[in-house]
Design a protein around this motif. Structure first.
Motif, PDB file in Angstrom:
ATOM      1  N   TYR A  84       0.812  -1.214   0.000  1.00 13.83           N
ATOM      2  CA  TYR A  84       0.000   0.000   0.000  1.00 13.83           C
ATOM      3  C   TYR A  84       0.854   1.276   0.000  1.00 13.83           C
ATOM      4  O   TYR A  84       0.315   2.382  -0.031  1.00 13.83           O
ATOM      5  CB  TYR A  84      -0.904   0.029   1.240  1.00 13.83           C
ATOM      6  CG  TYR A  84      -1.709  -1.219   1.450  1.00 13.83           C
ATOM      7  CD1 TYR A  84      -2.872  -1.468   0.722  1.00 13.83           C
ATOM      8  CD2 TYR A  84      -1.313  -2.180   2.377  1.00 13.83           C
ATOM      9  CE1 TYR A  84      -3.603  -2.627   0.913  1.00 13.83           C
ATOM     10  CE2 TYR A  84      -2.039  -3.339   2.577  1.00 13.83           C
ATOM     11  CZ  TYR A  84      -3.187  -3.559   1.847  1.00 13.83           C
ATOM     12  OH  TYR A  84      -3.908  -4.709   2.037  1.00 13.83           O
ATOM     13  N   ASP A  87       0.461   4.071  -2.852  1.00 17.25           N
ATOM     14  CA  ASP A  87      -0.787   4.831  -2.728  1.00 17.25           C
ATOM     15  C   ASP A  87      -0.764   5.718  -1.484  1.00 17.25           C
ATOM     16  O   ASP A  87      -1.313   6.832  -1.504  1.00 17.25           O
ATOM     17  CB  ASP A  87      -1.983   3.884  -2.665  1.00 17.25           C
ATOM     18  CG  ASP A  87      -2.432   3.411  -4.043  1.00 17.25           C
ATOM     19  OD1 ASP A  87      -2.016   4.025  -5.043  1.00 17.25           O
ATOM     20  OD2 ASP A  87      -3.187   2.421  -4.114  1.00 17.25           O
ATOM     21  N   GLU A 109      -7.193   5.924  -5.527  1.00 16.13           N
ATOM     22  CA  GLU A 109      -8.251   5.211  -6.220  1.00 16.13           C
ATOM     23  C   GLU A 109      -8.576   3.893  -5.507  1.00 16.13           C
ATOM     24  O   GLU A 109      -7.692   3.100  -5.205  1.00 16.13           O
ATOM     25  CB  GLU A 109      -7.830   4.913  -7.662  1.00 16.13           C
ATOM     26  CG  GLU A 109      -8.905   4.256  -8.491  1.00 16.13           C
ATOM     27  CD  GLU A 109      -8.477   4.040  -9.932  1.00 16.13           C
ATOM     28  OE1 GLU A 109      -9.268   3.420 -10.689  1.00 16.13           O
ATOM     29  OE2 GLU A 109      -7.366   4.462 -10.301  1.00 16.13           O
ATOM     30  N   GLY A 110      -9.840   3.704  -5.219  1.00 15.48           N
ATOM     31  CA  GLY A 110     -10.298   2.491  -4.556  1.00 15.48           C
ATOM     32  C   GLY A 110     -10.308   2.578  -3.034  1.00 15.48           C
ATOM     33  O   GLY A 110     -10.948   1.759  -2.368  1.00 15.48           O
ATOM     34  N   TRP A 111      -9.603   3.531  -2.468  1.00 14.36           N
ATOM     35  CA  TRP A 111      -9.585   3.713  -1.015  1.00 14.36           C
ATOM     36  C   TRP A 111     -10.874   4.417  -0.598  1.00 14.36           C
ATOM     37  O   TRP A 111     -11.434   5.225  -1.350  1.00 14.36           O
ATOM     38  CB  TRP A 111      -8.371   4.506  -0.568  1.00 14.36           C
ATOM     39  CG  TRP A 111      -7.063   3.793  -0.763  1.00 14.36           C
ATOM     40  CD1 TRP A 111      -6.644   3.135  -1.880  1.00 14.36           C
ATOM     41  CD2 TRP A 111      -5.993   3.687   0.179  1.00 14.36           C
ATOM     42  NE1 TRP A 111      -5.388   2.617  -1.697  1.00 14.36           N
ATOM     43  CE2 TRP A 111      -4.959   2.938  -0.451  1.00 14.36           C
ATOM     44  CE3 TRP A 111      -5.796   4.148   1.473  1.00 14.36           C
ATOM     45  CZ2 TRP A 111      -3.759   2.652   0.186  1.00 14.36           C
ATOM     46  CZ3 TRP A 111      -4.604   3.863   2.117  1.00 14.36           C
ATOM     47  CH2 TRP A 111      -3.597   3.114   1.482  1.00 14.36           C
ATOM     48  N   LYS A 112     -11.337   4.136   0.614  1.00 16.59           N
ATOM     49  CA  LYS A 112     -12.631   4.644   1.070  1.00 16.59           C
ATOM     50  C   LYS A 112     -12.460   5.603   2.242  1.00 16.59           C
ATOM     51  O   LYS A 112     -11.855   5.259   3.259  1.00 16.59           O
ATOM     52  CB  LYS A 112     -13.528   3.470   1.480  1.00 16.59           C
ATOM     53  CG  LYS A 112     -13.932   2.606   0.296  1.00 16.59           C
ATOM     54  CD  LYS A 112     -14.380   1.228   0.715  1.00 16.59           C
ATOM     55  CE  LYS A 112     -13.191   0.288   0.847  1.00 16.59           C
ATOM     56  NZ  LYS A 112     -13.575  -1.116   1.026  1.00 16.59           N
ATOM     57  N   ARG A 126      -9.664   4.010   4.350  1.00 26.71           N
ATOM     58  CA  ARG A 126      -9.439   2.570   4.395  1.00 26.71           C
ATOM     59  C   ARG A 126      -8.916   2.061   3.053  1.00 26.71           C
ATOM     60  O   ARG A 126      -9.280   2.558   1.991  1.00 26.71           O
ATOM     61  CB  ARG A 126     -10.735   1.836   4.753  1.00 26.71           C
ATOM     62  CG  ARG A 126     -11.250   2.155   6.154  1.00 26.71           C
ATOM     63  CD  ARG A 126     -12.522   1.387   6.455  1.00 26.71           C
ATOM     64  NE  ARG A 126     -12.286  -0.028   6.495  1.00 26.71           N
ATOM     65  CZ  ARG A 126     -11.919  -0.702   7.595  1.00 26.71           C
ATOM     66  NH1 ARG A 126     -11.731  -0.051   8.733  1.00 26.71           N
ATOM     67  NH2 ARG A 126     -11.749  -2.000   7.558  1.00 26.71           N
ATOM     68  N   THR A 127      -8.062   1.032   3.134  1.00 27.63           N
ATOM     69  CA  THR A 127      -7.538   0.407   1.925  1.00 27.63           C
ATOM     70  C   THR A 127      -8.664  -0.310   1.182  1.00 27.63           C
ATOM     71  O   THR A 127      -9.686  -0.667   1.790  1.00 27.63           O
ATOM     72  CB  THR A 127      -6.425  -0.593   2.269  1.00 27.63           C
ATOM     73  OG1 THR A 127      -6.945  -1.581   3.178  1.00 27.63           O
ATOM     74  CG2 THR A 127      -5.243   0.111   2.928  1.00 27.63           C
ATOM     75  N   PRO A 128      -8.505  -0.534  -0.123  1.00 27.32           N
ATOM     76  CA  PRO A 128      -9.591  -1.170  -0.896  1.00 27.32           C
ATOM     77  C   PRO A 128     -10.041  -2.521  -0.352  1.00 27.32           C
ATOM     78  O   PRO A 128     -11.214  -2.883  -0.486  1.00 27.32           O
ATOM     79  CB  PRO A 128      -8.975  -1.317  -2.293  1.00 27.32           C
ATOM     80  CG  PRO A 128      -7.973  -0.211  -2.380  1.00 27.32           C
ATOM     81  CD  PRO A 128      -7.390  -0.104  -0.987  1.00 27.32           C
ATOM     82  N   ASP A 129      -9.133  -3.278   0.269  1.00 30.50           N
ATOM     83  CA  ASP A 129      -9.500  -4.590   0.807  1.00 30.50           C
ATOM     84  C   ASP A 129      -9.970  -4.529   2.254  1.00 30.50           C
ATOM     85  O   ASP A 129     -10.229  -5.567   2.869  1.00 30.50           O
ATOM     86  CB  ASP A 129      -8.324  -5.560   0.685  1.00 30.50           C
ATOM     87  CG  ASP A 129      -7.050  -5.008   1.334  1.00 30.50           C
ATOM     88  OD1 ASP A 129      -7.125  -4.012   2.083  1.00 30.50           O
ATOM     89  OD2 ASP A 129      -5.969  -5.574   1.074  1.00 30.50           O
ATOM     90  N   ASP A 130     -10.060  -3.320   2.802  1.00 20.79           N
ATOM     91  CA  ASP A 130     -10.532  -3.107   4.185  1.00 20.79           C
ATOM     92  C   ASP A 130      -9.630  -3.709   5.252  1.00 20.79           C
ATOM     93  O   ASP A 130     -10.036  -3.851   6.402  1.00 20.79           O
ATOM     94  CB  ASP A 130     -11.959  -3.658   4.375  1.00 20.79           C
ATOM     95  CG  ASP A 130     -13.009  -2.751   3.762  1.00 20.79           C
ATOM     96  OD1 ASP A 130     -12.797  -1.523   3.749  1.00 20.79           O
ATOM     97  OD2 ASP A 130     -14.037  -3.259   3.281  1.00 20.79           O
TER      98      ASP A 130
END
Length: 202
Positions: A84, A87, A109-112, A126-130
């Motif tokens: 990570y 990013d 991109e993809g982070w929440k 949060r990372t895309p995979d949580d």
């Protein structure tokens, strides 16, 4: 003709007895081969097995660089955070500090992006995979004091002094503000109670 038949009948018992005698000698004579199951410790690993030590890591940033007020922080096993990191650096470069209120930033991109919590964390990413979370918090105490808290209190380093600051930091050119990126490592899990790596705390 009857005579050969009698001889065969008399030879068979003798051969049978001889075979049994040889079998008894082979089975009972000398030492027999024995097998046993090696004892195992909990988890199915043989006693004395050496496991590789896990190194933990805090990736963080402080803004402004010289007198930081705002802190971005993500923690977890060093090898897992590596995927990570690129990013995370994009996130740090996107930070700006309004005249009033918390920092602004662009999530990768993809982070929440999520809300703050507990009156300390003002925002989360949060990372895309949580699996991991960056927390955005406000703190005082300066660069060295905060790095020492991360290194000693949270990661279990034996010591941290002024000479260590330059070893774990590098400057960041963000949007209208200069920051300080930190990469601190140690043997202890900085996550509360060893749970999911949510960055928590200051």
């Amino acid at each position: 003709m009857p005579l050969p038949q009698l001889r065969v009948r008399s030879v068979l018992p003798f051969a049978l007895v001889a075979g049994l005698a040889v079998g008894a000698i082979g089975c009972g004579g000398g030492e027999s081969v024995q097998t046993y199951a090696a004892p195992k410790s909990e988890g199915g690993k043989a006693p004395g097995a050496v496991e590789a030590a896990t190194e933990y890591r805090i990736l963080g940033a402080m803004y402004p660089a010289k007198d930081p007020e705002w802190f971005f922080k993500m923690s977890g096993p060093a090898d897992q955070l590596a995927k990570y990191e690129a990013d995370f650096d994009k996130l740090l470069a996107s930070v700006s500090l309004p005249a009033n209120g918390p920092p602004k930033f662009d999530a990768p991109e993809g982070w929440k992006t999520g809300p703050g919590r507990a009156g300390i964390v003002v925002a989360t990413i949060r990372t895309p995979d949580d699996k991991f979370e960056v927390t955005v918090t406000s703190s005082i105490g300066g660069v060295e004091a905060n790095l020492r808290r991360w290194a000693v209190q949270q990661l279990g380093a034996k010591d941290f002094g002024p000479e260590d600051v330059a070893k774990v930091t590098k400057p960041i050119d963000a949007k209208g503000v200069k920051g300080l990126r930190a990469d601190v490592r140690g043997p202890n899990n900085p996550s509360p109670k060893g749970g999911p790596f949510m960055g928590g705390g200051k």
